[in-house]
Design a protein around this motif. Structure first.
Motif, PDB file in Angstrom:
ATOM      1  N   PHE A 160     -18.430 -22.998   5.513  1.00 18.14           N
ATOM      2  CA  PHE A 160     -17.679 -22.987   4.262  1.00 18.14           C
ATOM      3  C   PHE A 160     -16.860 -21.708   4.131  1.00 18.14           C
ATOM      4  O   PHE A 160     -15.723 -21.734   3.646  1.00 18.14           O
ATOM      5  N   LEU A 161     -17.436 -20.578   4.554  1.00 15.28           N
ATOM      6  CA  LEU A 161     -16.719 -19.306   4.456  1.00 15.28           C
ATOM      7  C   LEU A 161     -15.477 -19.274   5.340  1.00 15.28           C
ATOM      8  O   LEU A 161     -14.395 -18.886   4.901  1.00 15.28           O
ATOM      9  N   VAL A 162     -15.641 -19.692   6.598  1.00  7.63           N
ATOM     10  CA  VAL A 162     -14.516 -19.646   7.548  1.00  7.63           C
ATOM     11  C   VAL A 162     -13.435 -20.647   7.148  1.00  7.63           C
ATOM     12  O   VAL A 162     -12.253 -20.292   7.050  1.00  7.63           O
ATOM     13  N   VAL A 163     -13.838 -21.894   6.915  1.00  9.57           N
ATOM     14  CA  VAL A 163     -12.867 -22.927   6.535  1.00  9.57           C
ATOM     15  C   VAL A 163     -12.203 -22.574   5.211  1.00  9.57           C
ATOM     16  O   VAL A 163     -10.978 -22.665   5.062  1.00  9.57           O
ATOM     17  N   GLY A 164     -13.009 -22.150   4.229  1.00 10.26           N
ATOM     18  CA  GLY A 164     -12.458 -21.778   2.936  1.00 10.26           C
ATOM     19  C   GLY A 164     -11.521 -20.596   3.025  1.00 10.26           C
ATOM     20  O   GLY A 164     -10.465 -20.578   2.381  1.00 10.26           O
ATOM     21  N   GLY A 165     -11.888 -19.591   3.835  1.00 10.55           N
ATOM     22  CA  GLY A 165     -11.038 -18.419   3.997  1.00 10.55           C
ATOM     23  C   GLY A 165      -9.687 -18.761   4.619  1.00 10.55           C
ATOM     24  O   GLY A 165      -8.639 -18.315   4.136  1.00 10.55           O
ATOM     25  N   VAL A 166      -9.715 -19.568   5.671  1.00 11.82           N
ATOM     26  CA  VAL A 166      -8.467 -19.979   6.334  1.00 11.82           C
ATOM     27  C   VAL A 166      -7.601 -20.802   5.385  1.00 11.82           C
ATOM     28  O   VAL A 166      -6.389 -20.586   5.275  1.00 11.82           O
ATOM     29  N   MET A 167      -8.223 -21.753   4.681  1.00 13.21           N
ATOM     30  CA  MET A 167      -7.481 -22.597   3.740  1.00 13.21           C
ATOM     31  C   MET A 167      -6.890 -21.769   2.600  1.00 13.21           C
ATOM     32  O   MET A 167      -5.750 -22.002   2.170  1.00 13.21           O
ATOM     33  N   PHE A 168      -7.641 -20.795   2.127  1.00 16.71           N
ATOM     34  CA  PHE A 168      -7.178 -19.960   1.010  1.00 16.71           C
ATOM     35  C   PHE A 168      -5.965 -19.133   1.421  1.00 16.71           C
ATOM     36  O   PHE A 168      -4.959 -19.080   0.704  1.00 16.71           O
ATOM     37  N   VAL A 169      -6.062 -18.477   2.582  1.00 18.47           N
ATOM     38  CA  VAL A 169      -4.955 -17.630   3.063  1.00 18.47           C
ATOM     39  C   VAL A 169      -3.720 -18.475   3.373  1.00 18.47           C
ATOM     40  O   VAL A 169      -2.600 -18.147   2.963  1.00 18.47           O
ATOM     41  N   LEU A 170      -3.925 -19.596   4.094  1.00 21.84           N
ATOM     42  CA  LEU A 170      -2.802 -20.469   4.426  1.00 21.84           C
ATOM     43  C   LEU A 170      -2.171 -21.063   3.175  1.00 21.84           C
ATOM     44  O   LEU A 170      -0.939 -21.136   3.050  1.00 21.84           O
ATOM     45  N   GLY A 171      -3.020 -21.531   2.261  1.00 19.56           N
ATOM     46  CA  GLY A 171      -2.510 -22.132   1.028  1.00 19.56           C
ATOM     47  C   GLY A 171      -1.712 -21.145   0.206  1.00 19.56           C
ATOM     48  O   GLY A 171      -0.651 -21.479  -0.327  1.00 19.56           O
ATOM     49  N   PHE A 172      -2.191 -19.905   0.125  1.00 18.09           N
ATOM     50  CA  PHE A 172      -1.477 -18.878  -0.632  1.00 18.09           C
ATOM     51  C   PHE A 172      -0.112 -18.594  -0.009  1.00 18.09           C
ATOM     52  O   PHE A 172       0.911 -18.557  -0.702  1.00 18.09           O
ATOM     53  N   ALA A 173      -0.119 -18.400   1.316  1.00 20.76           N
ATOM     54  CA  ALA A 173       1.140 -18.080   2.004  1.00 20.76           C
ATOM     55  C   ALA A 173       2.136 -19.223   1.880  1.00 20.76           C
ATOM     56  O   ALA A 173       3.325 -19.003   1.597  1.00 20.76           O
ATOM     57  N   GLY A 174       1.667 -20.458   2.094  1.00 21.80           N
ATOM     58  CA  GLY A 174       2.574 -21.604   2.024  1.00 21.80           C
ATOM     59  C   GLY A 174       3.056 -21.874   0.619  1.00 21.80           C
ATOM     60  O   GLY A 174       4.225 -22.207   0.397  1.00 21.80           O
ATOM     61  N   CYS A 175       2.162 -21.719  -0.362  1.00 24.08           N
ATOM     62  CA  CYS A 175       2.498 -22.004  -1.758  1.00 24.08           C
ATOM     63  C   CYS A 175       3.546 -21.015  -2.289  1.00 24.08           C
ATOM     64  O   CYS A 175       4.595 -21.414  -2.798  1.00 24.08           O
ATOM     65  N   ILE A 176       3.245 -19.734  -2.161  1.00 23.21           N
ATOM     66  CA  ILE A 176       4.168 -18.709  -2.654  1.00 23.21           C
ATOM     67  C   ILE A 176       5.442 -18.671  -1.813  1.00 23.21           C
ATOM     68  O   ILE A 176       6.548 -18.493  -2.330  1.00 23.21           O
ATOM     69  N   GLY A 177       5.273 -18.861  -0.486  1.00 23.62           N
ATOM     70  CA  GLY A 177       6.440 -18.857   0.399  1.00 23.62           C
ATOM     71  C   GLY A 177       7.424 -19.953   0.066  1.00 23.62           C
ATOM     72  O   GLY A 177       8.645 -19.740   0.059  1.00 23.62           O
ATOM     73  N   ALA A 178       6.923 -21.160  -0.217  1.00 25.06           N
ATOM     74  CA  ALA A 178       7.804 -22.285  -0.556  1.00 25.06           C
ATOM     75  C   ALA A 178       8.429 -22.105  -1.931  1.00 25.06           C
ATOM     76  O   ALA A 178       9.613 -22.368  -2.128  1.00 25.06           O
TER      77      ALA A 178
END
Length: 257
Positions: A67-85
């Motif tokens: 949960f930590l690894v998957v959640g961490g990757v999803m959180f970082v990717l989601g933040f970058a993609g969300c704000i970037g777009a």
């Protein structure tokens, strides 16, 4: 209208693509946050947050790490993609695209290595499962993960029920005073559709019986071959995920211009 710095010409960015990427990533971001919250809550309940050294106490795999690894990757990717777009920020979009590319490459590499070194992977998987069988009663999260795996894939042990002889509660030795001696967890049992309540004692003493009788009450196939079978049957789905990631990268590339 041209925006300064590392931003794009507004007319270059299609609104549909922009908000599709934004919507997809905000869901991704929230899911990542949820995964991280669940992981931290689980560690808090087990007292790990108050005693970090206890992380190494578990002999098997702690599912909270997943949960930590998957959640961490999803959180970082989601933040970058969300704000970037949303902000049409070149750096964040490039980071998001490169990160997706690395994940895609690692998945592809893992698939190729799994095919080339199939026997070695199988041995490592057997070692991993058996190591967690030994620690089955040590952690409730690990226990639930093993039970879910055996129930979902209708399997028992790494290569068969006899692998449960590795566990101190289920082994058949004379020194074992456990009531579960020579048994298997209830998740190994075949399900009776007529039963509304799970019989958690259905695996008691089952390995003391002959093979034919065992097949009447428990799954006798191991989880490693059952996983291989599942992977072959769902190869199209796995390939579809790879293709989906590749298409998403192309969309992001178009968004970057």
């Amino acid at each position: 209208m041209v925006m300064s710095g590392k931003h794009f010409n507004v007319h270059e960015v299609g609104c549909c693509i922009k908000y599709f990427i934004f919507g997809f990533n905000i869901i991704f971001w929230l899911l990542g946050a949820a995964f991280l919250s669940v992981a931290l809550w689980a560690w808090s309940e087990k007292g790990v947050l108050s005693n970090i050294s206890s992380i190494t106490d578990l002999g098997g795999f702690d599912p909270v790490w997943l949960f930590l690894v998957v959640g961490g990757v999803m959180f970082v990717l989601g933040f970058a993609g969300c704000i970037g777009a949303l902000r049409e920020n070149a750096f964040l979009l490039k980071f998001f695209s490169v990160f997706l590319g690395i994940i895609f490459f690692l998945e592809l590499t893992a698939g190729v290595l799994a095919f080339v070194f199939k026997d070695w992977i199988k041995d490592q998987l057997k070692f991993f499962i058996n190591n967690n069988i030994r620690a089955y009663r040590d952690d409730i999260d690990l226990q639930n993960l093993i039970d879910f795996t055996q129930d979902y894939w209708e399997c028992c042990g790494a290569f068969g029920p006899e692998d449960w002889n590795l566990n101190i509660y289920f082994n058949c030795t004379d020194t074992n005073l456990s009531r579960e001696k020579c048994g298997v967890p209830f998740s190994c049992c075949t399900k009776d559709p007529a039963e509304d309540v799970i019989n958690t004692q259905c695996g008691y003493d089952i390995r003391a019986k002959d093979d034919n009788e065992q097949k009447m009450f428990i799954h006798t196939k191991g989880c490693v071959p059952q996983f291989e079978k599942w992977l072959q049957e769902n190869l199209t789905v796995v390939a579809g995920i790879f293709i989906g990631i590749a298409l998403l990268q192309n969309i992001i590339t178009d968004l970057k211009g």
